[in-house]
Enzyme design. Structure first.
Site, short mmCIF file in Angstrom:
data_model
loop_
_atom_site.label_atom_id
_atom_site.label_comp_id
_atom_site.label_asym_id
_atom_site.label_seq_id
_atom_site.Cartn_x
_atom_site.Cartn_y
_atom_site.Cartn_z
N ASN A 1 0.87 -1.16 0.00
CA ASN A 1 0.00 0.00 0.00
C ASN A 1 0.92 1.22 0.00
OD1 ASN A 1 -2.16 1.90 0.52
ND2 ASN A 1 -3.32 0.22 1.42
N HIS B 1 20.16 5.68 15.96
CA HIS B 1 21.01 6.48 16.84
C HIS B 1 21.55 5.59 17.95
CE1 HIS B 1 19.56 10.18 15.00
NE2 HIS B 1 18.36 9.65 15.07
#
Length: 191
Positions: A88, A119
């Site tokens: 989608n 991170h």
């Protein structure tokens, strides 16, 4: 032609493009693969897309102004998408290692798949580190619902269903339904 038809025509033309963020010589796209929504490719590594895949759905949410993003952020990173995978709108796959998606998978709207934390955990590493990298492997014929997040190190077995909004981490055996945050097995699928 009514106003909605004109608008749809304009949006369809606008969205029928691929944006290259880097030198994308490492992209392989199989035969009969279609991009219905705009696709952004960030290709420091390799992106392999199988045959008969489709990205984006005209009647899905956020089609007009959204984008599918496929990012390989290092020269050694790889995204492999099998044959006959349908997505989608607004899929995001970001790899620093490897993300493998098996054949015949269905992927809902706003799905995020990442093989790293983006991170470091320690405050001193948050701006200098990509964090831990762990490959993601998604089996064949997996149905991934809307707004699902698949975290680093996830291994998802064949024929699974990941329910709307779940967050998946770890090993998920074949033939089960997973829902929730964190994602838990709620039912076995009898094949």
């Amino acid at each position: 032609m009514n106003v909605l038809s004109k608008l749809y025509s304009i949006i369809s033309k606008f969205n029928n493009f691929i944006e290259l963020k880097k030198n994308c010589g490492g992209v392989n796209v199989g035969k009969k693969t279609k991009f219905h929504q705009a696709v952004s490719l960030w290709c420091d590594g390799k992106i392999n897309i199988g045959e008969r895949c489709e990205f984006g759905f005209n009647y899905g949410g956020r089609f007009a102004f959204g984008m599918c993003e496929l990012q390989t952020r290092t020269k050694d990173s790889v995204i492999n998408i099998g044959n006959n995978v349908l997505t989608n709108n607004n899929l995001k796959i970001i790899a620093r290692g490897t993300v493998d998606i098996g054949d015949d998978c269905l992927i809902g709207e706003n799905v995020t798949i990442m093989d790293h934390n983006a991170h470091g955990v320690k405050p001193s590493e948050r701006r200098t580190s990509a964090g831990t990298v762990k490959d993601v492997i998604i089996g064949k014929n997996v149905w991934i619902g809307n707004n699902v997040t698949i975290l680093p190190g996830s291994i998802i077995g064949d024929n699974c269903i990941l329910a709307v909004g779940c967050v998946v981490k770890g090993n998920i055996p074949a033939n089960v339904i997973v829902q929730g945050n964190p994602g838990v097995i709620v039912k076995n699928i009898n094949c």
